[in-house]
Design an enzyme around this catalytic site. Structure first.
Site, PDB file in Angstrom:
ATOM      1  N   ASP A  60      32.470 -90.257   1.272  1.00  0.00           N
ATOM      2  CA  ASP A  60      33.261 -91.181   0.458  1.00  0.00           C
ATOM      3  C   ASP A  60      32.677 -92.578   0.251  1.00  0.00           C
ATOM      4  O   ASP A  60      32.870 -93.165  -0.801  1.00  0.00           O
ATOM      5  CB  ASP A  60      34.673 -91.301   1.059  1.00  0.00           C
ATOM      6  CG  ASP A  60      35.659 -92.026   0.153  1.00  0.00           C
ATOM      7  OD1 ASP A  60      35.510 -91.922  -1.074  1.00  0.00           O
ATOM      8  OD2 ASP A  60      36.568 -92.674   0.662  1.00  0.00           O
TER       9      ASP A  60
ATOM     10  N   CYS B  95      52.640 -89.224 -13.706  1.00  0.00           N
ATOM     11  CA  CYS B  95      52.059 -90.532 -13.384  1.00  0.00           C
ATOM     12  C   CYS B  95      52.992 -91.669 -13.800  1.00  0.00           C
ATOM     13  O   CYS B  95      53.319 -91.799 -14.992  1.00  0.00           O
ATOM     14  CB  CYS B  95      50.701 -90.700 -14.058  1.00  0.00           C
ATOM     15  SG  CYS B  95      49.912 -92.283 -13.676  1.00  0.00           S
TER      16      CYS B  95
ATOM     17  N   CYS C 167      46.088 -97.184 -12.249  1.00  0.00           N
ATOM     18  CA  CYS C 167      46.376 -96.234 -11.167  1.00  0.00           C
ATOM     19  C   CYS C 167      46.940 -96.976  -9.958  1.00  0.00           C
ATOM     20  O   CYS C 167      46.363 -97.967  -9.488  1.00  0.00           O
ATOM     21  CB  CYS C 167      45.094 -95.497 -10.785  1.00  0.00           C
ATOM     22  SG  CYS C 167      45.274 -94.414  -9.360  1.00  0.00           S
TER      23      CYS C 167
ATOM     24  N   CYS D  51      50.372 -87.360  -8.503  1.00  0.00           N
ATOM     25  CA  CYS D  51      49.624 -86.367  -9.282  1.00  0.00           C
ATOM     26  C   CYS D  51      49.099 -85.242  -8.405  1.00  0.00           C
ATOM     27  O   CYS D  51      48.923 -84.108  -8.872  1.00  0.00           O
ATOM     28  CB  CYS D  51      48.491 -87.031 -10.071  1.00  0.00           C
ATOM     29  SG  CYS D  51      47.195 -87.787  -9.076  1.00  0.00           S
TER      30      CYS D  51
END
Length: 352
Positions: free
Chosen positions: A131, A195, A211, A241
């Site tokens: 990540d 969303c 977001c 989501c």
């Protein structure tokens, strides 16, 4: 057993859920997609995406000697429905992955153990990533067959649903590869339609600037006022989501106890969180990924949730922070006070 089969067996022994293999150059679509994302400005304040674009776009540039990428999936599936807390407006919603230990530490230790085993067994050189490096992990995950990038841009697995972390071991060894996974989203729009902030301009494209995960974690400073009210009680990340994906019917609870939700992080009281000073914040979130955003950004998020709570009793909590030394926290507190004053006035006017 050949080496590839032994690697997959060892990956499971180390605690990974699924192991698949691809080549570093098996993601030819990434440069075009990344460039379009950056040109649209969808990265917001994440300047590191632009700074390291040449590596993120082409893993073979990051390490030219690598011939194979071992892609690992680690299940962190929750036992509870992560959307339940959204109905409890005086409680905080924290993303499932952050309700216990920092996955970076857990996954990286497993990756290093697997990498050491591989060197002992077959030699070669290795690099491990989880990540934090400029690696297109989701694209590589699809190329290796872990899953496919759904319409919400996250990886989805027919075995694990949406709830899994991704790690990778790059190696100079020439290993057998797996077939890439294909898209199984079909006509489903569940992730797009749920969303709260309409962060998807179209399927398979995310505008991070809208977001909630980005806004609560990566965004510095005040959040735009037109988005604050849409954040609800989500104070760190957003699982909407992911949680509505139909493929979660195959998901299971994480076996790793370090991913099981802490009782005090499943639905904590907003008032309690808002009053954390820096020392108390660091103590409470020691070993948690939440710690990295710091007290000020965290309390900013909590105050937006308080403003959205519709609970006049929380107005005093917000009022106590209107003179906070951090200007962003103070701004969030004033906004929350005004929102709750409007609620109180509305209720008074209606006779409630």
């Amino acid at each position: 057993m050949d080496l590839t089969e032994r690697i997959k067996d060892q990956a499971v022994t180390e605690g990974f859920s699924v192991c698949r293999i691809c080549r570093p150059w098996d993601v030819p679509e990434v440069p075009t997609r990344l460039r379009a994302f950056l040109d649209a400005g969808y990265q917001g304040q994440m300047g590191w995406l632009e700074d390291r674009a040449q590596w993120r776009a082409a893993p073979q540039v990051l390490w030219p000697e690598a011939k194979s990428v071992i892609m690992l999936a680690e299940n962190y599936g929750p036992e509870h429905d992560p959307l339940d807390v959204l109905a409890h407006h005086e409680r905080a919603a924290i993303s499932v992955y952050a309700q216990n230990r920092d996955y970076h530490d857990v996954v990286k230790k497993r990756l290093k153990r697997l990498a050491r085993w591989l060197i002992d067994q077959a030699g070669g050189e290795v690099k491990v990533f989880v990540d934090t490096a400029p690696v297109p992990e989701k694209a590589l995950g699809q190329a290796a067959g872990l899953g496919w990038q759904g319409k919400h841009t996250n990886l989805v697995s027919r075995e694990l649903g949406s709830w899994f972390f991704i790690g990778s071991v790059f190696t100079t060894l020439d290993l057998d590869t797996d077939a890439a996974e294909v898209d199984h989203c079909g006509s489903c729009r569940a992730c797009l339609d749920v969303c709260p902030t309409d962060a998807f301009p179209e399927p398979y494209r995310l505008d991070a600037r809208r977001c909630i995960s980005y806004l609560t974690i990566e965004h510095h400073g005040p959040v735009a006022e037109n988005l604050r009210g849409l954040m609800g009680n989500r104070i760190y990340g957003c699982d909407d989501c992911l949680a509505v994906c139909p493929w979660n019917k195959f998901a299971s609870r994480a076996t790793e106890i370090k991913y099981h939700a802490r009782d005090d992080l499943m639905a904590p009281d907003l008032a309690e969180l808002a009053l954390l000073d820096d020392a108390a914040f660091r103590a409470r979130f020691s070993g948690s990924p939440i710690k990295r955003i710091g007290r000020n950004r965290f309390v900013r998020n909590v105050l937006y949730a308080i403003g959205n709570s519709g609970a006049p009793r929380l107005r005093g909590v917000a009022q106590s922070l209107v003179d906070d030394p951090d200007p962003t926290v103070a701004d969030a507190a004033r906004w929350a006070v005004l929102r709750l004053a409007d609620v109180a006035n509305t209720r008074s006017g209606s006779g409630d």
